[in-house]
Design a protein around this motif. Structure first.
Motif, mmCIF file in Angstrom:
data_model
loop_
_atom_site.group_PDB
_atom_site.id
_atom_site.type_symbol
_atom_site.label_atom_id
_atom_site.label_comp_id
_atom_site.label_asym_id
_atom_site.label_seq_id
_atom_site.Cartn_x
_atom_site.Cartn_y
_atom_site.Cartn_z
ATOM 1 N N LEU A 176 44.204 45.696 71.061
ATOM 2 C CA LEU A 176 43.723 46.927 70.676
ATOM 3 C C LEU A 176 42.353 47.164 71.231
ATOM 4 O O LEU A 176 41.670 46.468 70.981
ATOM 5 N N ARG A 177 42.117 48.325 71.639
ATOM 6 C CA ARG A 177 40.772 48.565 72.273
ATOM 7 C C ARG A 177 40.132 49.479 71.320
ATOM 8 O O ARG A 177 40.648 50.762 71.193
ATOM 9 N N LEU A 178 38.819 49.061 70.716
ATOM 10 C CA LEU A 178 38.299 49.911 69.682
ATOM 11 C C LEU A 178 36.929 50.466 70.017
ATOM 12 O O LEU A 178 36.032 49.698 70.601
ATOM 13 N N GLY A 179 36.662 51.691 70.327
ATOM 14 C CA GLY A 179 35.793 52.438 70.536
ATOM 15 C C GLY A 179 34.754 52.374 69.484
ATOM 16 O O GLY A 179 35.060 52.978 68.578
ATOM 17 N N LEU A 180 33.397 51.797 69.690
ATOM 18 C CA LEU A 180 32.540 52.093 68.683
ATOM 19 C C LEU A 180 31.581 53.077 68.501
ATOM 20 O O LEU A 180 30.965 53.765 69.545
ATOM 21 N N ALA A 181 31.248 53.705 67.338
ATOM 22 C CA ALA A 181 30.293 54.477 67.137
ATOM 23 C C ALA A 181 29.459 54.599 65.884
ATOM 24 O O ALA A 181 29.872 53.727 64.935
ATOM 25 N N VAL A 182 28.066 55.112 65.799
ATOM 26 C CA VAL A 182 27.431 54.862 64.452
ATOM 27 C C VAL A 182 27.048 56.183 64.452
ATOM 28 O O VAL A 182 26.233 56.973 65.434
ATOM 29 N N CYS A 183 27.327 56.959 63.292
ATOM 30 C CA CYS A 183 26.877 58.164 62.661
ATOM 31 C C CYS A 183 26.719 59.356 63.709
ATOM 32 O O CYS A 183 27.911 59.846 64.052
ATOM 33 N N ALA A 184 25.578 59.683 64.134
ATOM 34 C CA ALA A 184 25.301 60.843 64.848
ATOM 35 C C ALA A 184 26.384 60.596 66.075
ATOM 36 O O ALA A 184 26.434 61.776 66.925
ATOM 37 N N ASP A 185 26.665 59.599 66.886
ATOM 38 C CA ASP A 185 27.271 59.433 67.824
ATOM 39 C C ASP A 185 28.828 60.148 67.671
ATOM 40 O O ASP A 185 29.089 60.884 68.406
ATOM 41 N N ALA A 186 29.337 59.964 66.212
ATOM 42 C CA ALA A 186 30.584 60.459 66.146
ATOM 43 C C ALA A 186 30.473 62.115 65.976
ATOM 44 O O ALA A 186 31.581 62.858 65.904
ATOM 45 N N ALA A 187 29.164 62.413 65.786
ATOM 46 C CA ALA A 187 29.086 63.895 65.455
ATOM 47 C C ALA A 187 29.037 64.796 66.904
ATOM 48 O O ALA A 187 29.316 66.023 66.966
ATOM 49 N N ASP A 188 28.985 63.978 68.048
ATOM 50 C CA ASP A 188 28.850 64.601 69.209
ATOM 51 C C ASP A 188 30.014 64.558 69.970
ATOM 52 O O ASP A 188 30.456 62.993 70.462
ATOM 53 N N PRO A 189 30.780 65.379 70.444
ATOM 54 C CA PRO A 189 32.069 65.272 71.017
ATOM 55 C C PRO A 189 31.690 64.411 72.346
ATOM 56 O O PRO A 189 32.869 63.798 72.728
ATOM 57 N N ALA A 190 30.776 64.689 73.012
ATOM 58 C CA ALA A 190 30.604 64.148 74.273
ATOM 59 C C ALA A 190 30.624 62.228 74.165
ATOM 60 O O ALA A 190 31.139 61.825 74.951
ATOM 61 N N HIS A 191 30.118 61.987 72.904
ATOM 62 C CA HIS A 191 30.154 60.454 73.042
ATOM 63 C C HIS A 191 31.600 59.926 72.921
ATOM 64 O O HIS A 191 32.025 59.044 73.356
ATOM 65 N N ALA A 192 32.544 60.549 71.952
ATOM 66 C CA ALA A 192 33.909 60.145 71.818
ATOM 67 C C ALA A 192 34.367 60.479 73.345
ATOM 68 O O ALA A 192 35.278 59.655 73.550
ATOM 69 N N GLU A 193 34.306 61.466 74.140
ATOM 70 C CA GLU A 193 34.663 61.512 75.275
ATOM 71 C C GLU A 193 34.267 60.655 76.227
ATOM 72 O O GLU A 193 35.409 59.854 76.996
ATOM 73 N N GLU A 194 32.889 59.982 76.277
ATOM 74 C CA GLU A 194 32.710 59.019 77.227
ATOM 75 C C GLU A 194 33.549 57.709 76.625
ATOM 76 O O GLU A 194 33.519 56.887 77.607
ATOM 77 N N THR A 195 33.625 57.234 75.454
ATOM 78 C CA THR A 195 33.939 56.270 75.016
ATOM 79 C C THR A 195 35.541 56.237 75.224
ATOM 80 O O THR A 195 36.374 55.307 75.876
ATOM 81 N N ALA A 196 36.133 57.589 74.911
ATOM 82 C CA ALA A 196 37.583 57.375 75.383
ATOM 83 C C ALA A 196 38.041 57.128 76.753
ATOM 84 O O ALA A 196 39.074 56.649 77.160
ATOM 85 N N ALA A 197 37.264 57.537 77.643
ATOM 86 C CA ALA A 197 37.312 57.393 79.039
ATOM 87 C C ALA A 197 37.256 55.970 79.485
ATOM 88 O O ALA A 197 37.879 55.701 80.617
ATOM 89 N N LEU A 198 37.082 55.040 78.684
ATOM 90 C CA LEU A 198 37.252 53.718 78.970
ATOM 91 C C LEU A 198 38.583 53.095 78.685
ATOM 92 O O LEU A 198 38.860 51.949 78.836
ATOM 93 N N GLY A 199 39.262 53.951 77.901
ATOM 94 C CA GLY A 199 40.510 53.673 77.348
ATOM 95 C C GLY A 199 40.519 52.951 76.189
ATOM 96 O O GLY A 199 40.285 51.900 75.950
ATOM 97 N N ILE A 200 40.880 53.687 75.026
ATOM 98 C CA ILE A 200 40.829 53.239 73.633
ATOM 99 C C ILE A 200 41.974 53.425 72.814
ATOM 100 O O ILE A 200 42.520 54.433 73.181
ATOM 101 N N ASP A 201 42.317 52.827 71.935
ATOM 102 C CA ASP A 201 43.290 52.883 70.931
ATOM 103 C C ASP A 201 42.879 53.590 69.546
ATOM 104 O O ASP A 201 43.356 54.208 69.114
ATOM 105 N N ALA A 202 41.649 53.163 69.475
ATOM 106 C CA ALA A 202 41.059 53.767 68.067
ATOM 107 C C ALA A 202 39.437 53.972 68.347
ATOM 108 O O ALA A 202 38.852 53.266 69.042
ATOM 109 N N TYR A 203 38.785 54.999 67.548
ATOM 110 C CA TYR A 203 37.351 55.252 67.687
ATOM 111 C C TYR A 203 36.884 54.797 66.133
ATOM 112 O O TYR A 203 37.410 55.692 65.193
ATOM 113 N N VAL A 204 35.967 53.916 66.192
ATOM 114 C CA VAL A 204 35.553 53.328 65.062
ATOM 115 C C VAL A 204 34.222 53.787 64.852
ATOM 116 O O VAL A 204 33.206 53.301 65.389
ATOM 117 N N ALA A 205 33.906 54.453 63.543
ATOM 118 C CA ALA A 205 32.653 54.877 63.286
ATOM 119 C C ALA A 205 32.200 54.483 62.132
ATOM 120 O O ALA A 205 32.696 54.420 60.794
#
Length: 281
Positions: A176-205
């Motif tokens: 599984l591919r886990l995209g990592l985030a810390v706090c304010a990262d997860a509050a910004d939709p652009a961060h999840a978009e950039e991370t998801a563009a790498l191909g992820i199964d989960a966003y882990v904050a």
């Protein structure tokens, strides 16, 4: 692996809860993917999100006490992956000394991961070889610890000490591919978009939210929206009780299915831990 994601209807997690373009020298920041952690296991990826009691900040034994609490949580969890909140090893203390991933004080946590076969994601301030400092996620296995990710979206007074990470990071674990985030990262939709563009199964904050209903609604809305927008699992470990300079925080760590459906969630008390299973494809 392909970045297609399961629907919540076909892959709802089984869960249970317990109560109480950066020039960084580290390879995880210079690459879109962090190193794979530990040999793969069979079946679904078992995940726990922990919100441990946090030792009082500023003491000589703060990190050692928090490491012991983390090790206890890893042994209690019995899962392959255990995720902890932002700055979990020091508490949210922006004056806390940086933690070296090779620090001998981490040995009890490394031992707990070795004994259980777990991978732990923990939070700490770290120093780079060029002297810059970051708010980081460390990946801890039975072999030791290393920096996996550096917080990209700094908030408030954090900018006075820390440098932002330069790139989103994916940790590969057991297929599984886990995209990592810390706090304010997860509050910004652009961060999840950039991370998801790498191909992820989960966003882990790993996060910290303040107490009260408004903050709880904000917290849940962030991860629910990321799961729905990108069709991925969202795994949230957030502080509960006192942490560093905060006398209270929200708790409410949990797991959301692709599409945004809540699977399992802890309450507000420090020391709680909840578990879920993320299916492999």
């Amino acid at each position: 692996m392909p970045s297609s994601t399961p629907s919540p209807e076909s892959s709802r997690a089984n869960s249970r809860a317990d109560s109480p373009a950066d020039s960084r020298p580290d390879s995880a920041a210079d690459s879109a993917s962090a190193p794979s952690a530990n040999p793969p296991a069979r079946g679904a990826l078992t995940v726990a999100v922990a919100q441990p009691v946090c030792a009082a900040a500023g003491r000589a034994d703060t990190v050692s006490e928090n490491v012991a609490l983390h090790a206890e949580a890893v042994r209690k969890a019995g899962t392959r992956l255990v995720v902890f909140p932002e700055l979990s090893l020091t508490g949210y203390d922006l004056t806390a000394p940086a933690v070296d991933p090779a620090d001998a004080r981490l040995a009890p946590l490394v031992a707990a991961c070795a004994a259980t076969g777990a991978v732990a994601l923990v939070g700490a301030p770290v120093t780079e070889t060029d002297g810059r400092e970051s708010i980081a996620t460390l990946v801890v296995t039975g072999q030791g610890a290393e920096v996996a990710y550096r917080k990209m979206r700094l908030h408030g007074a954090e900018v006075e000490r820390f440098a932002p990470g330069g790139k989103p990071v994916v940790l590969e674990l057991d297929g599984l591919r886990l995209g990592l985030a810390v706090c304010a990262d997860a509050a910004d939709p652009a961060h999840a978009e950039e991370t998801a563009a790498l191909g992820i199964d989960a966003y882990v904050a790993s996060t910290l939210y303040g107490p009260g209903a408004a903050q709880a609604e904000r917290r849940d809305g962030h991860v629910r929206d990321r799961a729905a927008a990108h069709g991925v699992w969202c795994v949230l470990a957030t502080c509960a009780g006192a942490t560093g300079e905060y006398p209270e925080s929200s708790g409410g760590s949990g797991v959301w299915a692709p599409g945004g459906e809540l699977v399992v969630q802890a309450g507000t008390d420090p020391g709680e831990l909840v578990r879920a299973e993320l299916p492999r494809r």
